[in-house]
Write a protein that holds these residues in place. Sequence first.
Motif, PDB file in Angstrom:
ATOM      1  N   GLY A 470      61.205  68.548  41.440  1.00  0.00           N
ATOM      2  CA  GLY A 470      62.223  68.615  40.394  1.00  0.00           C
ATOM      3  C   GLY A 470      63.112  69.837  40.455  1.00  0.00           C
ATOM      4  O   GLY A 470      63.738  70.211  39.461  1.00  0.00           O
ATOM      5  N   LEU A 471      63.204  70.467  41.622  1.00  0.00           N
ATOM      6  CA  LEU A 471      63.930  71.733  41.772  1.00  0.00           C
ATOM      7  C   LEU A 471      65.391  71.526  42.172  1.00  0.00           C
ATOM      8  O   LEU A 471      65.762  70.459  42.656  1.00  0.00           O
ATOM      9  CB  LEU A 471      63.231  72.596  42.826  1.00  0.00           C
ATOM     10  N   PRO A 472      66.231  72.570  42.026  1.00  0.00           N
ATOM     11  CA  PRO A 472      67.598  72.481  42.531  1.00  0.00           C
ATOM     12  C   PRO A 472      67.654  72.844  44.010  1.00  0.00           C
ATOM     13  O   PRO A 472      66.924  73.712  44.477  1.00  0.00           O
ATOM     14  CB  PRO A 472      68.343  73.520  41.691  1.00  0.00           C
ATOM     15  N   GLY A 473      68.535  72.165  44.751  1.00  0.00           N
ATOM     16  CA  GLY A 473      68.726  72.469  46.161  1.00  0.00           C
ATOM     17  C   GLY A 473      70.175  72.249  46.540  1.00  0.00           C
ATOM     18  O   GLY A 473      70.825  71.333  46.044  1.00  0.00           O
ATOM     19  N   ILE A 474      70.701  73.109  47.410  1.00  0.00           N
ATOM     20  CA  ILE A 474      72.095  72.999  47.834  1.00  0.00           C
ATOM     21  C   ILE A 474      72.166  73.003  49.356  1.00  0.00           C
ATOM     22  O   ILE A 474      71.413  73.720  50.020  1.00  0.00           O
ATOM     23  CB  ILE A 474      72.953  74.150  47.242  1.00  0.00           C
ATOM     24  N   ALA A 475      73.041  72.159  49.909  1.00  0.00           N
ATOM     25  CA  ALA A 475      73.305  72.144  51.350  1.00  0.00           C
ATOM     26  C   ALA A 475      74.685  72.745  51.569  1.00  0.00           C
ATOM     27  O   ALA A 475      75.659  72.348  50.917  1.00  0.00           O
ATOM     28  CB  ALA A 475      73.254  70.729  51.899  1.00  0.00           C
ATOM     29  N   VAL A 476      74.765  73.694  52.501  1.00  0.00           N
ATOM     30  CA  VAL A 476      76.030  74.376  52.787  1.00  0.00           C
ATOM     31  C   VAL A 476      76.263  74.365  54.292  1.00  0.00           C
ATOM     32  O   VAL A 476      75.338  74.592  55.071  1.00  0.00           O
ATOM     33  CB  VAL A 476      76.016  75.820  52.210  1.00  0.00           C
ATOM     34  N   PRO A 477      77.487  74.047  54.750  1.00  0.00           N
ATOM     35  CA  PRO A 477      77.762  74.028  56.186  1.00  0.00           C
ATOM     36  C   PRO A 477      77.538  75.413  56.795  1.00  0.00           C
ATOM     37  O   PRO A 477      77.940  76.424  56.221  1.00  0.00           O
ATOM     38  CB  PRO A 477      79.236  73.633  56.277  1.00  0.00           C
ATOM     39  N   ALA A 478      76.895  75.444  57.965  1.00  0.00           N
ATOM     40  CA  ALA A 478      76.558  76.744  58.560  1.00  0.00           C
ATOM     41  C   ALA A 478      76.923  76.843  60.034  1.00  0.00           C
ATOM     42  O   ALA A 478      76.794  77.914  60.619  1.00  0.00           O
ATOM     43  CB  ALA A 478      75.063  77.020  58.377  1.00  0.00           C
ATOM     44  N   GLU A 498      70.512  77.207  39.137  1.00  0.00           N
ATOM     45  CA  GLU A 498      71.568  76.828  40.082  1.00  0.00           C
ATOM     46  C   GLU A 498      72.521  77.991  40.348  1.00  0.00           C
ATOM     47  O   GLU A 498      73.115  78.068  41.435  1.00  0.00           O
ATOM     48  CB  GLU A 498      72.355  75.637  39.544  1.00  0.00           C
ATOM     49  N   GLU A 499      72.669  78.902  39.387  1.00  0.00           N
ATOM     50  CA  GLU A 499      73.565  80.053  39.575  1.00  0.00           C
ATOM     51  C   GLU A 499      73.198  80.848  40.838  1.00  0.00           C
ATOM     52  O   GLU A 499      74.075  81.234  41.617  1.00  0.00           O
ATOM     53  CB  GLU A 499      73.495  80.976  38.358  1.00  0.00           C
TER      54      GLU A 499
END
Length: 521
Positions: A470-478, A498-499
């Motif tokens: 149930g956690l937040p996750g972000i994908a960012v181009p690298a 999320e901040e």
Amino acid sequence: MTDLTRLTIAEAREKLRGKEISASELTDAYLGAIDASNQAFNAYVAVTHDKAREMAKASDAKLGRGEGGALEGIPLGIKDLFGTEGVHTQACSHVLDGFKPHYESTVTANLWADGAVMLGKLNMDEFAMGSSNETSYYGPVVNPWRRSRVDTAVIPTTHQGDGGFVSPGGASKTRTLDNAQLVPGGSSGGSATAVSAWLCAGATATDTGGSIRQPAAFTGTVGIKPTYGRVSRWGVVAFASSLDQAGPIARDVRDSAIMLKSMASADPKDTTSADLPVPDYEAAIGRPVRGMKIGIPKEYRVDGMPEEIEALWQKGIAWLKDAGAEIVDISLPHTKYALPAYYIVAPAEASSNLARYDGVRYGLRVPGKDITDMYEQTRAAGFGREVKRRVMIGTYVLSAGYYDAYYLRAQKVRTLIKRDFENAFAAGIDVILTPATPSAAFGIADQDMNADPVKMYLNDIFTVTVNMAGLPGIAVPAGLDARGLPLGLQLIGRPFDEETLFQTAYVIEQAAGRFEPEKWW
């Protein structure tokens, strides 16, 4: 003037507020791009020309009075999973043929309240079940990225504010592209392609096991799956109710922060919605990460992981270390059980949720000799192969004699996975850094992937733990792989933090640069 469709949400917002452009001009630019290019991508399954122009006209009136919300006049694409009043909402399934709801999902209602403009509904895997956007009743979505030919050297290019591209050394580079069509990832493939190909300024998406983060990684876009409960699920077609969470896919970290601020809310119509204030996520961007502890889980170094994924991970570690963060090796010991547990819990919930599609009240109805036969004929004709597979798996694990052996045990494993993360965060870890996917985008109708469902499911190996916990996750181009395709890194955060993800992802984005496909369409 810069092509209006190339503006980020933040850039367009400033030009709209400064009256340099109008919402109608911006909307017409996107509608023109969709009409010219959607046939190449199959990203939109419905385009709402008249509605978009009406909404843009209303935004221009507000902006003319010096009023307007946080997204006033910004044209967005909406995944076909979100209920939109009077507009095509079919979860890209034949079983929902012709369905146009008499209600608006909370997420889209929030976006319209903030002034956003709806361009249309975006293609997706049927009922969000898939990792390649090939299970849609409307056919596969095409990734705007193409591989470079094997004999062509690839030099990553950095996006410049004037719309040009320069290599790190400053000299322009061109690449010879392969014609093979690639998947954009799934299930939010239409959302990822539309954002990457400049067919919308941003898009709504959903993530049950990686369906925001994997397509974002495959298309060089940014996608965040918020904490479970941060964004209302009301009015979103359900796949697995304890795992589903809506979030944005956007061009960069700032745009994803702007969109999530508007999408998130406490909602009394969703009992799982958290009654917590929604922070100003954009304000977190640019804050230093010095002194933060970044966890590196050893269990994410899976057997057979390509060297370029490991190299990308090491690069991300170095960028955060250079920014002053402390790198800490951690253990998440139950990670190896996440994928099998997920593929018990998610189909079980899908089996229950999809029982409502029976041909009686709405959508497709196939006549039968009696009501039972009508149910069976409708569901057999209405559901695609992958949906049928998951419904059957889910029904099996919930059946008498198997519930304890499979479903109950999977829920216990889920508790252990959640505890692993809790222990890491309790030890002082602020953010966890992992790869987003085990590879770059693969080909449409890839024989290995389509012949072996398990191989397809392995695309979610780095992402499903986040949903299970149930956690937040972000994908960012690298970066780009050896053949010029985008690769992403994933950051996992504490619940409702999320901040910190936006803060940390921005550091990676600044170090890596922004990546855009070479236009072939």
